[in-house]
Write a protein that holds these residues in place. Structure first.
Motif, mmCIF file in Angstrom:
data_model
loop_
_atom_site.group_PDB
_atom_site.id
_atom_site.type_symbol
_atom_site.label_atom_id
_atom_site.label_comp_id
_atom_site.label_asym_id
_atom_site.label_seq_id
_atom_site.Cartn_x
_atom_site.Cartn_y
_atom_site.Cartn_z
ATOM 1 N N ALA A 257 0.828 -1.214 0.000
ATOM 2 C CA ALA A 257 0.000 0.000 0.000
ATOM 3 C C ALA A 257 0.860 1.261 0.000
ATOM 4 O O ALA A 257 0.531 2.240 -0.687
ATOM 5 C CB ALA A 257 -0.928 -0.006 1.206
ATOM 6 N N VAL A 258 1.946 1.259 0.754
ATOM 7 C CA VAL A 258 2.806 2.445 0.825
ATOM 8 C C VAL A 258 3.670 2.583 -0.423
ATOM 9 O O VAL A 258 3.927 3.689 -0.900
ATOM 10 C CB VAL A 258 3.685 2.398 2.095
ATOM 11 C CG1 VAL A 258 4.646 3.585 2.133
ATOM 12 C CG2 VAL A 258 2.813 2.382 3.352
ATOM 13 N N ALA A 259 4.129 1.459 -0.967
ATOM 14 C CA ALA A 259 4.941 1.435 -2.183
ATOM 15 C C ALA A 259 6.168 2.349 -2.097
ATOM 16 O O ALA A 259 6.346 3.253 -2.915
ATOM 17 C CB ALA A 259 4.096 1.793 -3.407
ATOM 18 N N PRO A 260 7.030 2.116 -1.098
ATOM 19 C CA PRO A 260 8.205 2.971 -0.952
ATOM 20 C C PRO A 260 9.268 2.669 -2.002
ATOM 21 O O PRO A 260 9.318 1.565 -2.558
ATOM 22 C CB PRO A 260 8.722 2.599 0.438
ATOM 23 C CG PRO A 260 8.357 1.149 0.566
ATOM 24 C CD PRO A 260 7.005 1.031 -0.107
ATOM 25 N N ARG A 261 10.138 3.642 -2.237
ATOM 26 C CA ARG A 261 11.286 3.403 -3.112
ATOM 27 C C ARG A 261 12.363 2.596 -2.403
ATOM 28 O O ARG A 261 13.143 1.900 -3.046
ATOM 29 C CB ARG A 261 11.861 4.731 -3.603
ATOM 30 C CG ARG A 261 10.933 5.517 -4.504
ATOM 31 C CD ARG A 261 11.691 6.514 -5.350
ATOM 32 N NE ARG A 261 12.418 7.502 -4.572
ATOM 33 C CZ ARG A 261 11.920 8.675 -4.180
ATOM 34 N NH1 ARG A 261 10.662 8.984 -4.475
ATOM 35 N NH2 ARG A 261 12.647 9.524 -3.482
ATOM 36 N N ARG A 262 12.401 2.727 -1.080
ATOM 37 C CA ARG A 262 13.359 1.988 -0.255
ATOM 38 C C ARG A 262 12.647 1.523 1.004
ATOM 39 O O ARG A 262 11.764 2.209 1.522
ATOM 40 C CB ARG A 262 14.552 2.875 0.149
ATOM 41 C CG ARG A 262 15.486 3.258 -0.975
ATOM 42 C CD ARG A 262 16.491 4.311 -0.528
ATOM 43 N NE ARG A 262 15.811 5.561 -0.215
ATOM 44 C CZ ARG A 262 15.551 6.501 -1.112
ATOM 45 N NH1 ARG A 262 15.906 6.330 -2.368
ATOM 46 N NH2 ARG A 262 14.919 7.617 -0.753
ATOM 47 N N SER A 263 13.069 0.374 1.529
ATOM 48 C CA SER A 263 12.548 -0.077 2.813
ATOM 49 C C SER A 263 13.641 -0.797 3.584
ATOM 50 O O SER A 263 14.623 -1.269 3.019
ATOM 51 C CB SER A 263 11.338 -1.017 2.622
ATOM 52 O OG SER A 263 11.746 -2.274 2.120
ATOM 53 N N PHE A 264 13.451 -0.848 4.899
ATOM 54 C CA PHE A 264 14.344 -1.638 5.756
ATOM 55 C C PHE A 264 13.552 -2.075 6.980
ATOM 56 O O PHE A 264 12.545 -1.458 7.342
ATOM 57 C CB PHE A 264 15.606 -0.861 6.146
ATOM 58 C CG PHE A 264 15.368 0.394 6.930
ATOM 59 C CD1 PHE A 264 15.264 0.368 8.324
ATOM 60 C CD2 PHE A 264 15.254 1.626 6.297
ATOM 61 C CE1 PHE A 264 15.054 1.522 9.039
ATOM 62 C CE2 PHE A 264 15.042 2.795 7.011
ATOM 63 C CZ PHE A 264 14.945 2.746 8.394
#
Length: 212
Positions: free
Chosen positions: A164-171
């Motif tokens: 849902a958030v569709a980030p460019r980066r995640s950790f």
């Protein structure tokens, strides 16, 4: 902006020679030698997200650091000067810009009261929701700190959240309740959903940093 992960949900964020600390709690090794701290954000009152020992150690070297949290944190940490924030609030603490979202902790069980919780968007770059799946409305999230394990989540919900958030980066964060095998499994699911949305996953371990 440099983000350094500590154990569990504690993040140290550095920008322009100043430092912001998120959720220095009981599952995080006591922070020592912290300097140039301008603010501490505590998303909610649970002890894995703040302790008096952590705050005292930070404030001893940084007496002017401001502490932000929801009303529940102000009540729990009554010995400290907590500035109450809630959904919709924006605070400028140079050089950081903080925007707050959410309002409530995710449900653990019907027998356990739901407490205050805020998510925070830092410099319109990094979003950390505390113990919730709150999606910040009306903003894009370049980088998402994703809860990997907790009594209030299941991995399918985490996957839906990342989608849902569709980030460019995640950790990953909030991982200290997981075994080595469990953390690897959660990381793989977070990575799959991040990459399905065109983003990149960074499997940060305590002490690892990422430049944003």
């Amino acid at each position: 902006m440099k983000v350094t992960k500590q154990e569990h949900s504690c993040l140290i964020i550095e920008s322009a020679g100043r430092t912001l600390i998120l959720d220095p709690g009981s599952f995080t090794t006591l922070l020592v030698g912290m300097s140039n701290v301008v603010a501490i954000v505590i998303t909610h009152e649970h002890q894995d997200h703040w302790t008096a020992d952590q705050l005292e150690r930070i404030l001893d070297r940084n007496p002017d650091a401001r502490i932000f949290g929801p009303a529940g944190v102000a009540a729990a940490a009554s010995g400290f000067a907590v500035e109450v924030v809630g959904p919709g609030d924006t605070v400028e603490v140079e050089p950081f810009s903080l925007r707050f979202f959410g309002g409530r902790h995710a449900v653990i069980h019907s027998s356990i009261p739901v407490i205050d919780n805020v998510g925070v968007l830092i410099d319109d770059e990094l979003y950390y929701g505390g113990d919730s799946f709150t999606i910040p409305e009306g903003v894009e999230v370049p980088t998402l700190a994703v809860p990997a394990g907790a009594p209030w989540l299941k991995i399918g919900e985490v996957m839906d959240y990342v989608t849902a958030v569709a980030p460019r980066r995640s950790f990953p964060v909030h991982e200290m309740v997981l075994s080595v095998a469990g953390k690897a499994m959660s990381n793989a699911r977070i990575q799959a959903m991040t990459e399905a949305g065109g983003g990149e996953f960074f499997p940060l371990e305590p002490g690892d940093s990422i430049d944003l």
